[in-house]
Design a protein around this motif. Structure first.
Motif, short mmCIF file in Angstrom:
data_model
loop_
_atom_site.label_atom_id
_atom_site.label_comp_id
_atom_site.label_asym_id
_atom_site.label_seq_id
_atom_site.Cartn_x
_atom_site.Cartn_y
_atom_site.Cartn_z
N UNK A 21 0.87 -1.02 0.11
CA UNK A 21 0.12 -0.10 -0.08
C UNK A 21 0.99 1.33 0.15
N UNK A 22 1.98 1.19 0.70
CA UNK A 22 2.77 2.49 0.84
C UNK A 22 3.31 2.75 -0.47
N UNK A 23 3.98 1.83 -1.21
CA UNK A 23 4.45 1.73 -2.69
C UNK A 23 3.46 2.43 -3.49
N UNK A 24 1.95 1.88 -3.40
CA UNK A 24 0.94 2.19 -4.35
C UNK A 24 0.82 3.59 -4.08
N UNK A 25 0.69 4.12 -2.97
CA UNK A 25 0.35 5.48 -2.52
C UNK A 25 1.31 6.59 -3.09
N UNK A 26 2.64 6.03 -3.14
CA UNK A 26 3.76 6.97 -3.56
C UNK A 26 3.63 7.28 -5.11
N UNK A 27 3.26 5.89 -5.53
CA UNK A 27 3.39 5.94 -7.11
C UNK A 27 2.18 6.80 -7.50
N UNK A 28 1.11 6.81 -6.89
CA UNK A 28 -0.09 7.43 -7.22
C UNK A 28 0.04 9.07 -6.94
N UNK A 29 0.59 9.19 -5.80
CA UNK A 29 1.03 10.73 -5.62
C UNK A 29 1.60 11.60 -6.66
N UNK A 30 3.06 10.55 -6.91
CA UNK A 30 3.87 11.03 -8.08
C UNK A 30 3.15 11.14 -9.52
N UNK A 31 2.19 10.32 -9.73
CA UNK A 31 1.58 10.38 -11.14
C UNK A 31 0.45 11.72 -11.10
N UNK A 32 -0.04 11.88 -9.85
CA UNK A 32 -1.15 12.99 -9.77
C UNK A 32 -0.38 14.08 -9.84
N UNK A 33 0.83 14.34 -9.08
CA UNK A 33 1.52 15.79 -9.44
C UNK A 33 1.87 15.96 -10.76
N UNK A 34 2.31 14.88 -11.37
CA UNK A 34 2.63 15.10 -12.98
C UNK A 34 1.63 15.53 -13.78
N UNK A 35 0.38 14.98 -13.31
CA UNK A 35 -0.82 15.14 -14.26
C UNK A 35 -1.19 16.49 -14.11
N UNK A 36 -1.48 17.03 -12.70
CA UNK A 36 -1.62 18.36 -12.62
C UNK A 36 -0.81 19.42 -13.07
N UNK A 37 0.45 19.16 -13.00
CA UNK A 37 1.40 20.12 -13.80
C UNK A 37 1.29 19.92 -15.29
N UNK A 38 1.23 18.93 -15.77
CA UNK A 38 1.01 18.87 -17.02
C UNK A 38 -0.28 19.49 -17.63
N UNK A 39 -1.49 19.54 -16.83
CA UNK A 39 -2.73 19.93 -17.00
C UNK A 39 -2.51 21.44 -17.00
N UNK A 40 -1.57 22.27 -16.05
CA UNK A 40 -1.53 23.31 -16.11
C UNK A 40 -0.67 23.76 -17.07
N UNK A 41 0.12 23.43 -17.34
CA UNK A 41 1.06 23.57 -18.67
C UNK A 41 0.41 23.65 -19.93
N UNK A 42 -0.36 22.61 -20.29
CA UNK A 42 -1.28 22.61 -21.46
C UNK A 42 -2.37 23.59 -21.48
#
Length: 226
Positions: A21-42
């Motif tokens: 679960x800890x690894x899964x949460x870290x991966x989800x957080x990284x993907x979420x941050x990347x998605x937000x940043x790409x969304x802002x840039x687009x």
């Protein structure tokens, strides 16, 4: 190796589940941050492209993403840029961050030249009539309880009257007269950026860029394509 993994799963199931679960949460957080940043840039890219200029010219010291620094360029630079070959329209713009309620950019524009880059599509109302008039886009108009032409809105520690509502995608969600923003700044006749539209985009972009950078006083300026 497989025996060690199976042994941990059999003898320490709770620890194995927590670790997974800890690894899964870290991966989800990284993907979420990347998605937000790409969304802002687009979103920023789409907003800039909707302005209608194909070059953004600014003093070298100003921020490359959003012009958060004080407007330092003389608006008369626009006259210099207009005289360059293959330049059709130049519009000086001041940009301020408004932090009241939510963080947003407000554009101070010269309506005639900014509209000449790509015309506003008004859904209601029209251009500025008074110094403290404001144009907002349809997305801004739909926030909260909704805004209509004639309503008042607070920004930059002042009250503005909404004079027009336009289609979104023109660089910002709120626009006020450039002269008003400069007056509020106590910095008259200044701009943060200049939007430039060239002939036969993108045929002459590089030629105009070279002309700008070879103009005395503009050698160290930033010239970006949209």
């Amino acid at each position: 190796m497989n025996k060690l993994i199976l042994g941990n799963l059999v003898h320490r199931p709770l620890r194995s589940i927590i670790s997974a679960f800890a690894v899964a949460i870290e991966v989800i957080m990284i993907l979420s941050i990347a998605a937000i940043m790409f969304g802002m840039l687009n979103a920023s890219r789409n907003q800039q492209a909707g302005v209608g200029g194909d070059l953004i010219v600014r003093p070298a010291a100003s921020n490359a993403i959003i012009a958060t620094s004080a407007a330092s360029a003389d608006v008369r630079i626009a006259d210099v840029l207009r005289k360059l070959p293959h330049v059709e329209v130049v519009s000086p713009v001041n940009i301020k961050i408004n932090t009241a309620g939510s963080v947003e950019n407000i554009y101070g524009i010269d309506f005639q030249s900014y509209d000449a880059l790509r015309p506003f599509v008004f859904k209601d109302g029209g251009p500025f009539q008074q110094p403290f008039d404001m144009i907002i886009d349809d997305l801004q108009a739909g926030t909260g309880k909704g805004f209509h032409v004639g309503d008042t809105i607070n920004a930059l520690n002042h009250t503005f009257r909404i004079c027009g509502i336009v289609e979104h995608g023109k660089g910002a969600r709120k626009f006020i007269p450039l002269t008003t923003m400069d007056a509020l700044d106590g910095n008259p006749n200044k701009a943060a950026v200049f939007y430039v539209r060239t002939e036969s985009v993108p045929k002459f972009q590089q030629d105009v860029r070279n002309e700008i950078l070879s103009t005395p006083g503009l050698e160290n300026w930033s010239v970006q394509t949209t």
